[in-house]
Design an enzyme around this catalytic site. Sequence first.
Site, PDB file in Angstrom:
ATOM      1  N   TRP A  74       0.831  -1.310   0.296  1.00 32.53           N
ATOM      2  CA  TRP A  74      -0.081   0.021   0.033  1.00 32.53           C
ATOM      3  C   TRP A  74       0.654   1.148   0.294  1.00 32.53           C
ATOM      4  CZ3 TRP A  74      -5.303   1.667   0.464  1.00 32.53           C
ATOM      5  CH2 TRP A  74      -5.245   3.195   0.561  1.00 32.53           C
ATOM      6  N   ASN A  76      -0.151   5.814  -0.151  1.00 33.12           N
ATOM      7  CA  ASN A  76      -1.042   6.930   0.251  1.00 33.12           C
ATOM      8  C   ASN A  76      -0.355   8.081  -0.171  1.00 33.12           C
ATOM      9  OD1 ASN A  76      -1.613   6.311   2.795  1.00 33.12           O
ATOM     10  ND2 ASN A  76      -1.703   7.513   3.008  1.00 33.12           N
ATOM     11  N   ASP A  77       0.000   9.139   0.631  1.00 37.02           N
ATOM     12  CA  ASP A  77       0.339  10.768   0.343  1.00 37.02           C
ATOM     13  C   ASP A  77       1.801  10.212  -0.095  1.00 37.02           C
ATOM     14  OD1 ASP A  77      -1.901  10.911   1.755  1.00 37.02           O
ATOM     15  OD2 ASP A  77      -1.163  12.161   3.286  1.00 37.02           O
ATOM     16  N   GLN A  93       3.939   7.119   2.048  1.00 36.97           N
ATOM     17  CA  GLN A  93       3.314   6.907   3.075  1.00 36.97           C
ATOM     18  C   GLN A  93       3.416   5.135   2.587  1.00 36.97           C
ATOM     19  OE1 GLN A  93       1.170   8.572   5.944  1.00 36.97           O
ATOM     20  NE2 GLN A  93       3.154   8.299   5.629  1.00 36.97           N
ATOM     21  N   TRP A 101      -4.735   0.266   4.108  1.00 36.98           N
ATOM     22  CA  TRP A 101      -3.194   1.333   4.775  1.00 36.98           C
ATOM     23  C   TRP A 101      -3.296   0.815   6.705  1.00 36.98           C
ATOM     24  CZ3 TRP A 101      -4.985   3.772   9.054  1.00 36.98           C
ATOM     25  CH2 TRP A 101      -4.447   5.497   9.587  1.00 36.98           C
ATOM     26  N   PHE A 133       3.606   9.808   9.951  1.00 36.98           N
ATOM     27  CA  PHE A 133       2.753  10.216   8.803  1.00 36.98           C
ATOM     28  C   PHE A 133       3.263  11.193   7.900  1.00 36.98           C
ATOM     29  CE2 PHE A 133      -2.106   9.970  10.975  1.00 36.98           C
ATOM     30  CZ  PHE A 133      -1.956   7.924  10.620  1.00 36.98           C
ATOM     31  N   ASP A 196       1.148  16.548   8.938  1.00 33.74           N
ATOM     32  CA  ASP A 196       1.451  16.456   7.676  1.00 33.74           C
ATOM     33  C   ASP A 196       2.096  18.285   7.620  1.00 33.74           C
ATOM     34  OD1 ASP A 196       0.409  14.537   7.413  1.00 33.74           O
ATOM     35  OD2 ASP A 196      -2.048  16.103   6.181  1.00 33.74           O
ATOM     36  N   GLU A 250      -5.853  18.725   5.294  1.00 39.63           N
ATOM     37  CA  GLU A 250      -5.056  18.014   5.187  1.00 39.63           C
ATOM     38  C   GLU A 250      -3.608  17.963   4.278  1.00 39.63           C
ATOM     39  OE1 GLU A 250      -6.395  13.436   6.836  1.00 39.63           O
ATOM     40  OE2 GLU A 250      -6.841  14.250   4.418  1.00 39.63           O
TER      41      GLU A 250
HETATM   42  C1  FRU Z   1      -4.444  12.390   3.623  1.00 39.86           C
HETATM   43  C2  FRU Z   1      -4.221  11.400   4.927  1.00 39.86           C
HETATM   44  C3  FRU Z   1      -2.635  12.904   5.853  1.00 39.86           C
HETATM   45  C4  FRU Z   1      -1.995  12.229   6.701  1.00 39.86           C
HETATM   46  C5  FRU Z   1      -2.012  10.904   5.737  1.00 39.86           C
HETATM   47  C6  FRU Z   1      -2.083   9.387   7.091  1.00 39.86           C
HETATM   48  O1  FRU Z   1      -4.090  11.360   2.629  1.00 39.86           O
HETATM   49  O2  FRU Z   1      -4.824  11.969   6.204  1.00 39.86           O
HETATM   50  O3  FRU Z   1      -3.900  13.339   6.205  1.00 39.86           O
HETATM   51  O4  FRU Z   1      -1.214  12.000   7.114  1.00 39.86           O
HETATM   52  O5  FRU Z   1      -2.854  10.248   5.276  1.00 39.86           O
HETATM   53  O6  FRU Z   1      -1.666   7.738   6.157  1.00 39.86           O
END
Ligand code: FRU
Length: 518
Positions: A74, A76-77, A93, A101, A133, A196, A250
């Site tokens: 996985w 993400n950001d 991430q 996640w 994060f 963040d 975010e």
């Molecule tokens: C945005 C978010 C951030 C956080 C991260 C956690 O997608 O929610 O605010 O740091 O993903 O994975």
Amino acid sequence: MFRTRQFTILLQAALLLAACGNDDPSSVIEIPTTPETPGTGGENPEGNDTPSDNTGLYTEQYRPQIHYTPVKNWVNDPNGMVYVDGTWHLFYQYNPYGNDWGNLSWGHATSTDLMHWKEQSTVLYRDALGDIFSGSAVVDKENTAGFGAGSVVALYTSAGEHQQQSIAYSNDKGMTFTTYNGNPVIGNTTRGDFRDPKVFWHEPSQQWVMSLALGWSHGIEFWTSKDLKSWTMASQFTTQVARCNQGQWECPDLFPLEYKGQQKWVLIVSVNPGGPFTGSGTMYFVGDFNGKHFTADALDYPLWADYGMDNYAGVTWSNAPDERKVFLGWMNNWTYAGGVPCSPWRSAFTLPRDLSLIEYQGSPLLSSKVSPEVETLAGSWEKAASGQSFKEASAYHIQATFPYDKASTLTLSNAYGEKYEICYNTIGHKISVERTSVTGTCVSSFSMPSLYAPVRTETENVTLDIFVDQSSVEVFTGNGSMAMTNLVFPQSIYNQIETSALVTETKYRTLKSIWNQK
Ligand code: FRU
């Protein structure tokens, strides 16, 4: 509040597995026991810190061929994006243990041309302060923090019982990090959402400035520091525009751009849910920043950096050469992120985009254009006739031009009869697309019968640049005034094109796969 989303995502994933009758043990999330050792940068409990040999991988169905993805697991950001001595670092991430996640760590990839990426070892694992994060990284040229001149300092949110800000430093140009033993550098015991950190050096006031997102409180806080360790709250930015105050705020990013010979500041804020249609989206404000306060110009907010469903949590690279502002987003949406049918990885980042401010109807507009490094993948242009198929293309770029005042349609399709129709309507001068079973889809929340984006250009002709990969279509106007990024899951890549008679010119070029070529 954040936990609510976690729960929703896990619930969605569980429902999806149940609905598909999927009993594949590899899709069961295993939560390993992670060592909780602050001050070490964390360790990989699997004891295997090196990404596997990539040869032969990256050919799975839906695997992007011109967008970075890790071999497995996985993402993400995008996080900590920093350019150091010729290398673009992309941290992100990452769940080192599965395709959903959780276990948030910072994965890592490097590139010398923004297109071909090499997966590197994970740099930060969950520690006693919590998950790692999102955050940013800077090059500390003047050794303000005392970790060494030129050290790379990462700033991230430690997400444990509370969200607090921590730092880690690298003395090998961003390849490995040591967590600072004075963490957290900004503690927090009261707020729910506080995360963040995106940091830059503000030359006029000779200090570091950090933007922090306040989630459901709909605000961005600015903090300042001389040494990256000791921080002072400077101000808070909020807006009265009700449409901007939906969902969580975010992943902020504040940076200067030139506009009509003057410096303006752009504040990017990701918002979820509350994007242009539903789910996640990226808005921005344009204004001024004096080292402490950001003041937004009176423009018609929300302004969206992208009108598609799948460009979230994007920020710009720190320390990029020639003052470039190169942006990268996560190509997914929290509405269905856990349900996109990608395995053993999930999911990808957008193509990198160079940002600038252009003028439209007397006001500044953020322009996104695919970074020029895409040329390293491109074959030569060929004229595309309506009805033509692109054989063997694993990804390609189409450029189509049509009159501003005539409705036109460009359709991408495949042998399964699935099609992605880009319609240009003269009423409102918008392009619209449908993303449903007609285009190829996955979970029900993924279906979007009507997505549209204003082209915001007034030239005699409108030019669209369309980048098609195995599971995404990114559409831009020629001057970058509009971007629309959508995931799609057709049974095979769209490899045919049809255009209505009014499309005056269509050309295409193949884009070589980024895998195993360098
Ligand atoms: C945005 C978010 C951030 C956080 C991260 C956690 O997608 O929610 O605010 O740091 O993903 O994975």
